[in-house]
Write a protein that holds these residues in place. Structure first.
Motif, short mmCIF file in Angstrom:
data_model
loop_
_atom_site.label_atom_id
_atom_site.label_comp_id
_atom_site.label_asym_id
_atom_site.label_seq_id
_atom_site.Cartn_x
_atom_site.Cartn_y
_atom_site.Cartn_z
N TRP A 284 -16.90 9.08 22.27
CA TRP A 284 -16.17 10.30 21.96
C TRP A 284 -16.90 11.53 22.50
CZ3 TRP A 284 -12.16 7.78 20.38
CH2 TRP A 284 -12.30 6.67 19.55
N PHE A 285 -18.19 11.56 22.25
CA PHE A 285 -18.99 12.71 22.69
C PHE A 285 -19.04 12.79 24.21
CE2 PHE A 285 -22.83 15.24 23.29
CZ PHE A 285 -22.66 16.23 22.34
N LYS A 286 -19.22 11.65 24.86
CA LYS A 286 -19.27 11.64 26.33
C LYS A 286 -17.93 12.03 26.93
CE LYS A 286 -22.82 8.03 26.45
NZ LYS A 286 -23.13 6.63 26.82
N GLY B 166 -26.86 17.80 32.44
CA GLY B 166 -28.20 17.39 32.05
C GLY B 166 -28.22 16.67 30.72
N PHE B 167 -27.44 17.18 29.76
CA PHE B 167 -27.37 16.54 28.45
C PHE B 167 -26.73 15.16 28.57
CE2 PHE B 167 -25.83 15.63 24.24
CZ PHE B 167 -26.81 16.14 23.40
N LEU C 140 -26.62 13.15 31.24
CA LEU C 140 -27.53 12.22 31.90
C LEU C 140 -28.67 11.82 30.97
CD1 LEU C 140 -27.74 13.78 35.48
CD2 LEU C 140 -26.44 11.77 34.75
N SER C 141 -29.15 12.77 30.18
CA SER C 141 -30.22 12.45 29.24
C SER C 141 -29.76 11.47 28.17
CB SER C 141 -30.72 13.74 28.58
OG SER C 141 -31.71 13.47 27.61
N ALA C 142 -28.49 11.64 27.73
CA ALA C 142 -27.97 10.76 26.68
C ALA C 142 -27.67 9.36 27.19
CB ALA C 142 -26.71 11.37 26.06
N THR C 143 -27.37 9.24 28.48
CA THR C 143 -26.96 7.94 29.02
C THR C 143 -28.09 7.21 29.74
OG1 THR C 143 -26.14 9.08 31.00
CG2 THR C 143 -24.55 8.61 29.25
N THR C 144 -28.88 7.93 30.50
CA THR C 144 -29.91 7.27 31.30
C THR C 144 -31.30 7.82 31.05
OG1 THR C 144 -29.61 8.81 33.15
CG2 THR C 144 -28.23 6.84 33.13
#
Length: 233
Positions: A111-113, A219-220, A222-226
Motif C-alpha cells: 500500500w505504501f509503495k 530515495g525513501f 529505494l531505501s525501503a525496498t533495497t
C-alpha cells in the motif's frame, strides 16, 4: 379454424437492427488515446495529488502509532509469527487484522509503495504540464493589455507628464532597468507599450521543489525496498 401467421422483419428492419448493434459496439469502444488522455488528466489533477498526500500521511500516522516489526524480521516466517504473537496482548483481536493489512510493516507494505509510486508520477506529471506555460511566461510574456485590464487592476495609476511619448518611454525604461527590471517595448496602433518584470525565474521554483520532493520519495522508496537492513546474526 385457426391460422398460424408468421411474420419476418423486412430487410430495412434488419438493417436498422444491425445499425443499432453497430452503434452500441462503436459507442462502447475506447481508443488508446482516450485512455492515455484520461490517465494524464488523472495524474495532473490537484484532487489526485491531495488524495495521495493524505493517503501517504495516513500511512505514516499508522506506522507511527502501531508497533513496527524489526527490520528483516519478515524474512523469517517463524520469527515474525512469534513476534506477532508477542504483541497480541497489546492489540487484542485487532492483531490479525493489522497483520493482514501489513500495518506492522507499513513502510515496506504494498500500500505504501503504491501510494509513493502514484504520488511521484503525479508530481512529475504536474511539473511537465506546467513547464511550457512557465517557459512562455519567462521568455514570451504577454505585453499588451486592454483598457479593461487597467480599469480593473487593483494597482493602477494615470500620470500626465509634460514630455514627448518617446522621451518618457526611454526615461521610464532606464529607471526600471536601474532597478533590475526586464523591459520589453511593444508599440502598436494605439500607442507605446512597455512591459517590465523582475524575478522571471521565480515560478520555476515550484518545479525545483517538485523535483526535490520526487528525489526524496525515490530515495525513501529505494531505501525501503533495497536498502541496508541490520539483521541480527
Amino acid at each position: 379454424m385457426s391460422q398460424d401467421v408468421r411474420t419476418r422483419p423486412t430487410e430495412s428492419g434488419d438493417r436498422e437492427s444491425l445499425d443499432g448493434l453497430d452503434d452500441l459496439d462503436g459507442g462502447g469502444s475506447v481508443s488508446a488515446t482516450d485512455v492515455l488522455d484520461r490517465l494524464w488528466r488523472f495524474f495532473i489533477s490537484m484532487r489526485t495529488g491531495l488524495v495521495l498526500i493524505l493517503g501517504l500521511g495516513l500511512m505514516s500516522l499508522i506506522g507511527t502509532l502501531l508497533v513496527q516489526a524489526p527490520a528483516g524480521l519478515s524474512a523469517d516466517p517463524a520469527a515474525y509469527t512469534s513476534w506477532v504473537a508477542s504483541i497480541h496482548s497489546k492489540y487484542g483481536g485487532w492483531t490479525p487484522v493489522f497483520d493482514r493489512l501489513s500495518f506492522f510493516a507499513i513502510f515496506t507494505s504494498i500500500w505504501f509503495k503504491a501510494i509513493m509510486v502514484l504520488l511521484t508520477t503525479s508530481v512529475l506529471a504536474c511539473s511537465v504540464n506546467r513547464a511550457p506555460r512557465l517557459w512562455k511566461i519567462a521568455f514570451h510574456p504577454r505585453t499588451r493589455m486592454g483598457e479593461t485590464f487597467f480599469s480593473h487592476a487593483p494597482l493602477s495609476a494615470a500620470v500626465l507628464v509634460p514630455a514627448e511619448a518617446d522621451e518618457t518611454m526611454d526615461y521610464v525604461r532606464e529607471v526600471l532597468k536601474s532597478h533590475r527590471f526586464r523591459t520589453i517595448t511593444d508599440p502598436d496602433d494605439n500607442g507605446l507599450n512597455l512591459y517590465a518584470d523582475r524575478f522571471r525565474w521565480g515560478p520555476f521554483g515550484t518545479v525545483v521543489a517538485h523535483i526535490s520532493f520526487v528525489i526524496i520519495l525515490v530515495g525513501f522508496f529505494l531505501s525501503a525496498t533495497t536498502g541496508f537492513k541490520n539483521t541480527p546474526l
